[in-house]
Design a protein around this motif. Structure first.
Motif, PDB file in Angstrom:
ATOM      1  N   VAL A  93       0.831  -1.202   0.000  1.00 22.37           N
ATOM      2  CA  VAL A  93       0.000   0.000   0.000  1.00 22.37           C
ATOM      3  C   VAL A  93       0.868   1.255   0.000  1.00 22.37           C
ATOM      4  N   ASN A  94       0.540   2.198  -0.883  1.00 15.28           N
ATOM      5  CA  ASN A  94       1.269   3.470  -0.932  1.00 15.28           C
ATOM      6  C   ASN A  94       0.715   4.508   0.039  1.00 15.28           C
ATOM      7  N   TRP A  95      -0.612   4.470   0.252  1.00 18.89           N
ATOM      8  CA  TRP A  95      -1.255   5.480   1.103  1.00 18.89           C
ATOM      9  C   TRP A  95      -2.323   4.798   1.926  1.00 18.89           C
ATOM     10  N   LEU A  96      -2.223   4.948   3.254  1.00 18.34           N
ATOM     11  CA  LEU A  96      -3.115   4.259   4.178  1.00 18.34           C
ATOM     12  C   LEU A  96      -3.855   5.256   5.058  1.00 18.34           C
ATOM     13  N   ALA A  97      -5.160   5.059   5.184  1.00 15.25           N
ATOM     14  CA  ALA A  97      -5.978   5.877   6.089  1.00 15.25           C
ATOM     15  C   ALA A  97      -6.552   4.964   7.165  1.00 15.25           C
ATOM     16  N   ALA A  98      -6.504   5.428   8.414  1.00 11.00           N
ATOM     17  CA  ALA A  98      -7.010   4.643   9.545  1.00 11.00           C
ATOM     18  C   ALA A  98      -8.271   5.288  10.090  1.00 11.00           C
ATOM     19  N   THR A  99      -9.306   4.476  10.308  1.00 11.27           N
ATOM     20  CA  THR A  99     -10.551   5.002  10.870  1.00 11.27           C
ATOM     21  C   THR A  99     -10.465   4.986  12.395  1.00 11.27           C
ATOM     22  N   THR A 100     -10.996   6.030  13.014  1.00 14.90           N
ATOM     23  CA  THR A 100     -10.978   6.112  14.467  1.00 14.90           C
ATOM     24  C   THR A 100     -12.085   7.033  14.954  1.00 14.90           C
ATOM     25  N   ALA A 101     -12.620   6.714  16.125  1.00 13.42           N
ATOM     26  CA  ALA A 101     -13.608   7.593  16.755  1.00 13.42           C
ATOM     27  C   ALA A 101     -12.970   8.396  17.888  1.00 13.42           C
ATOM     28  N   ARG A 102     -11.736   8.002  18.271  1.00 16.51           N
ATOM     29  CA  ARG A 102     -11.035   8.690  19.369  1.00 16.51           C
ATOM     30  C   ARG A 102     -10.024   9.678  18.811  1.00 16.51           C
ATOM     31  N   GLN A 103      -9.873  10.772  19.485  1.00 17.21           N
ATOM     32  CA  GLN A 103      -8.843  11.739  19.109  1.00 17.21           C
ATOM     33  C   GLN A 103      -7.465  11.168  19.449  1.00 17.21           C
ATOM     34  N   ARG A 104      -6.527  11.345  18.559  1.00 17.97           N
ATOM     35  CA  ARG A 104      -5.177  10.807  18.725  1.00 17.97           C
ATOM     36  C   ARG A 104      -4.166  11.949  18.777  1.00 17.97           C
ATOM     37  N   ASP A 105      -3.201  11.802  19.643  1.00 18.56           N
ATOM     38  CA  ASP A 105      -2.146  12.819  19.753  1.00 18.56           C
ATOM     39  C   ASP A 105      -1.050  12.516  18.740  1.00 18.56           C
ATOM     40  N   LEU A 106      -1.465  12.543  17.475  1.00 16.76           N
ATOM     41  CA  LEU A 106      -0.557  12.281  16.359  1.00 16.76           C
ATOM     42  C   LEU A 106      -0.696  13.398  15.345  1.00 16.76           C
ATOM     43  N   ARG A 107       0.413  13.819  14.776  1.00 14.85           N
ATOM     44  CA  ARG A 107       0.394  14.916  13.805  1.00 14.85           C
ATOM     45  C   ARG A 107       0.098  14.363  12.415  1.00 14.85           C
ATOM     46  N   LYS A 108      -1.170  14.032  12.216  1.00 16.88           N
ATOM     47  CA  LYS A 108      -1.602  13.464  10.940  1.00 16.88           C
ATOM     48  C   LYS A 108      -2.856  14.196  10.472  1.00 16.88           C
ATOM     49  N   PRO A 109      -3.042  14.297   9.173  1.00 19.00           N
ATOM     50  CA  PRO A 109      -4.267  14.932   8.672  1.00 19.00           C
ATOM     51  C   PRO A 109      -5.514  14.177   9.149  1.00 19.00           C
ATOM     52  N   VAL A 110      -6.532  14.907   9.554  1.00 19.81           N
ATOM     53  CA  VAL A 110      -7.819  14.328   9.924  1.00 19.81           C
ATOM     54  C   VAL A 110      -8.804  14.637   8.801  1.00 19.81           C
ATOM     55  N   MET A 111      -9.418  13.597   8.258  1.00 18.84           N
ATOM     56  CA  MET A 111     -10.299  13.755   7.102  1.00 18.84           C
ATOM     57  C   MET A 111     -11.676  13.187   7.385  1.00 18.84           C
ATOM     58  N   THR A 112     -12.668  13.743   6.726  1.00 13.98           N
ATOM     59  CA  THR A 112     -13.993  13.125   6.702  1.00 13.98           C
ATOM     60  C   THR A 112     -13.952  11.989   5.678  1.00 13.98           C
ATOM     61  N   PRO A 113     -14.933  11.099   5.681  1.00 13.02           N
ATOM     62  CA  PRO A 113     -14.955  10.049   4.656  1.00 13.02           C
ATOM     63  C   PRO A 113     -14.895  10.597   3.234  1.00 13.02           C
ATOM     64  N   LEU A 114     -15.625  11.679   2.963  1.00 16.34           N
ATOM     65  CA  LEU A 114     -15.627  12.250   1.616  1.00 16.34           C
ATOM     66  C   LEU A 114     -14.243  12.747   1.232  1.00 16.34           C
ATOM     67  N   GLU A 115     -13.592  13.452   2.144  1.00 17.74           N
ATOM     68  CA  GLU A 115     -12.254  13.981   1.852  1.00 17.74           C
ATOM     69  C   GLU A 115     -11.252  12.856   1.633  1.00 17.74           C
ATOM     70  N   ALA A 116     -11.335  11.804   2.450  1.00 21.52           N
ATOM     71  CA  ALA A 116     -10.403  10.689   2.313  1.00 21.52           C
ATOM     72  C   ALA A 116     -10.609   9.952   0.993  1.00 21.52           C
ATOM     73  N   ILE A 117     -11.852   9.741   0.618  1.00 16.65           N
ATOM     74  CA  ILE A 117     -12.139   9.041  -0.634  1.00 16.65           C
ATOM     75  C   ILE A 117     -11.660   9.863  -1.830  1.00 16.65           C
TER      76      ILE A 117
ATOM     77  N   GLY B 134     -17.669   2.897   1.865  1.00 15.25           N
ATOM     78  CA  GLY B 134     -18.030   2.339   0.563  1.00 15.25           C
ATOM     79  C   GLY B 134     -19.030   3.213  -0.169  1.00 15.25           C
ATOM     80  N   TYR B 135     -19.980   3.760   0.573  1.00 18.05           N
ATOM     81  CA  TYR B 135     -20.976   4.657  -0.042  1.00 18.05           C
ATOM     82  C   TYR B 135     -20.297   5.869  -0.660  1.00 18.05           C
ATOM     83  N   GLU B 136     -19.356   6.458   0.058  1.00 17.74           N
ATOM     84  CA  GLU B 136     -18.645   7.629  -0.485  1.00 17.74           C
ATOM     85  C   GLU B 136     -17.851   7.251  -1.724  1.00 17.74           C
ATOM     86  N   TRP B 137     -17.288   6.034  -1.721  1.00 21.79           N
ATOM     87  CA  TRP B 137     -16.543   5.582  -2.896  1.00 21.79           C
ATOM     88  C   TRP B 137     -17.467   5.424  -4.101  1.00 21.79           C
TER      89      TRP B 137
END
Length: 403
Positions: free
Chosen positions: A217-241, A298-301
């Motif tokens: 995989v070249n680009w991986l997105a992880a789903t989460t409901a908890r806030q993480r203390d990580l410096r990573k972009p946070v996206m909505t499903p639409l933005e990620a798709i 899947g719906y957004e895709w």
């Protein structure tokens, strides 16, 4: 007639429709009639080939239409007598044969005949696809790497894996990867829960660890409901798709990582992702079922895909577009609307509705505006005119001047 049985095809269609295929075939007990020989018979009926052959079945609406029987009066006239119930009521016609009906309501409802071809289509679908769904086979929606990979981290229940596969099939996601599934792999429970999405189950690959599952995989997105203390972009499903769609078009492989049913993803696992996906939810109840989360992505895709469809599309069901579906009807012409307006206004005037007279023009304008706004079809205009005629003159025994 079917073979030498002397029974019309409509009997076969009706019994298999009402009693299920296997039970129906057993009850019919017709020599040579089995699942293999049933399919061409159903196809003949479903495709209305009988019309070209002039071989419609008794009791079928196609025969009624072909014989020019377009009203209940005409239907009654085609019989010598129609016996209602115990015979206390009898309808005498000018034709041949005696028909028995339990009551007048049944006669009024069924005189035009049954739509056996529609029943045949339903039985045909069950014969081809609806029996023993666990053995139904499909095929991948797209080529390898053309859709995001769905990666499940240590799924706990095989049933959930099957429901994820079904959600993926709904929206054109084909590549399922499992990381150390608790119930082992392959698993028959997952096949049953997939409810026909077996090609995804069959092609799913189980990995011992996350590193192996995301190696290509070249680009991986992880789903989460908890806030993480990580410096990573946070996206909505639409933005990620949208981001994945852009990268896949450029030749990259993308994946979506979903956590365990009970505890989600560990922060160390999320650290492998290039971005986080957080689904807009009720902040006081943010946990989603695993298959629900996959369904949303899947719906957004699918929503951005040219292959999407509103509902199913089969041999007998054409793709739909959003908006009013007129089917075989059409929008009313202005001339038809004007005829209705004239009819309505004439009867309203006769009944003294326009009072005081000097407001008539305003009232008529309001009436026309109201009915024009509804965008009536040709059939609806005819119905409206029938309502006006009935209210003004009555119908049947209620018609003015009758006894």
């Amino acid at each position: 007639m079917v073979g030498d049985s002397g029974r019309p095809l409509s009997d076969v269609v009706q019994v298999c429709h009402e009693r299920t295929i296997d039970v129906g075939l057993a009850e019919l007990g017709m020599p040579g009639l089995d699942r293999d020989t049933l399919e061409p018979l159903l196809t003949y009926c479903a495709e209305l080939r009988c019309e070209a052959d002039g071989a419609t079945c008794p009791g079928c609406r196609r025969r009624t239409e072909s014989e020019g029987i377009d009203t209940l009066d005409t239907f009654i006239a085609r019989h010598a007598e129609i016996v209602v119930g115990n015979g206390a009521v009898r309808l005498v016609g000018q034709g041949e044969g005696v028909l028995h009906t339990p009551n007048l309501e049944t006669l009024e409802r069924n005189w035009a005949g049954e739509e056996y071809w529609f029943w045949a289509r339903r039985v045909l679908r069950k014969l081809r696809h609806g029996i023993r769904r666990a053995n139904v086979q499909g095929s991948a929606f797209a080529g390898a790497g053309e859709t995001p990979s769905v990666i499940l981290m240590e799924p706990q229940l095989a049933d959930n894996v099957g429901m994820v596969a079904r959600a993926m099939a709904n929206f054109g996601l084909d590549d399922l990867r499992l990381v150390a599934p608790r119930d082992g792999w392959p698993n028959e429970k997952a096949r049953v829960a997939a409810s026909g999405a077996n090609y995804i189950i069959d092609d799913a690959v189980s990995h011992d660890g996350l590193d192996s599952a995301i190696a290509d995989v070249n680009w991986l997105a992880a789903t989460t409901a908890r806030q993480r203390d990580l410096r990573k972009p946070v996206m909505t499903p639409l933005e990620a798709i949208e981001e994945m769609r852009r990268r896949i078009a450029a030749g990259e492989r993308c994946g979506i990582l979903f956590g365990r049913e009970r505890s989600g993803l560990e922060t160390s696992e999320v650290a492998n992702a290039d971005a986080l996906i957080m689904i807009p939810v009720n902040s006081r109840f943010a946990s989603l079922n695993l298959a629900q989360a996959v369904l949303i992505l899947g719906y957004e895709w699918m929503r951005g895909s040219g292959a999407q469809s509103l509902g199913r599309v089969t041999t007998y069901e054409k793709p739909l577009e959003a908006g009013l579906n007129l089917g075989r009807d059409r929008a009313a012409t202005k001339d038809e609307l004007f005829g209705f307006f004239a009819h309505l206004e004439r009867e309203l005037e006769r009944m003294g509705f326009f009072n005081p007279p000097h407001k008539r023009a305003t009232v008529e304008r309001n009436i026309r505006t109201m009915f024009t706004r509804m965008g009536a079809t040709e059939q609806e205009v005819r119905t409206l005119r029938g309502i006006v005629a009935t209210l003004s003159k009555g119908k049947g025994d209620a018609r003015r001047g009758s006894n």
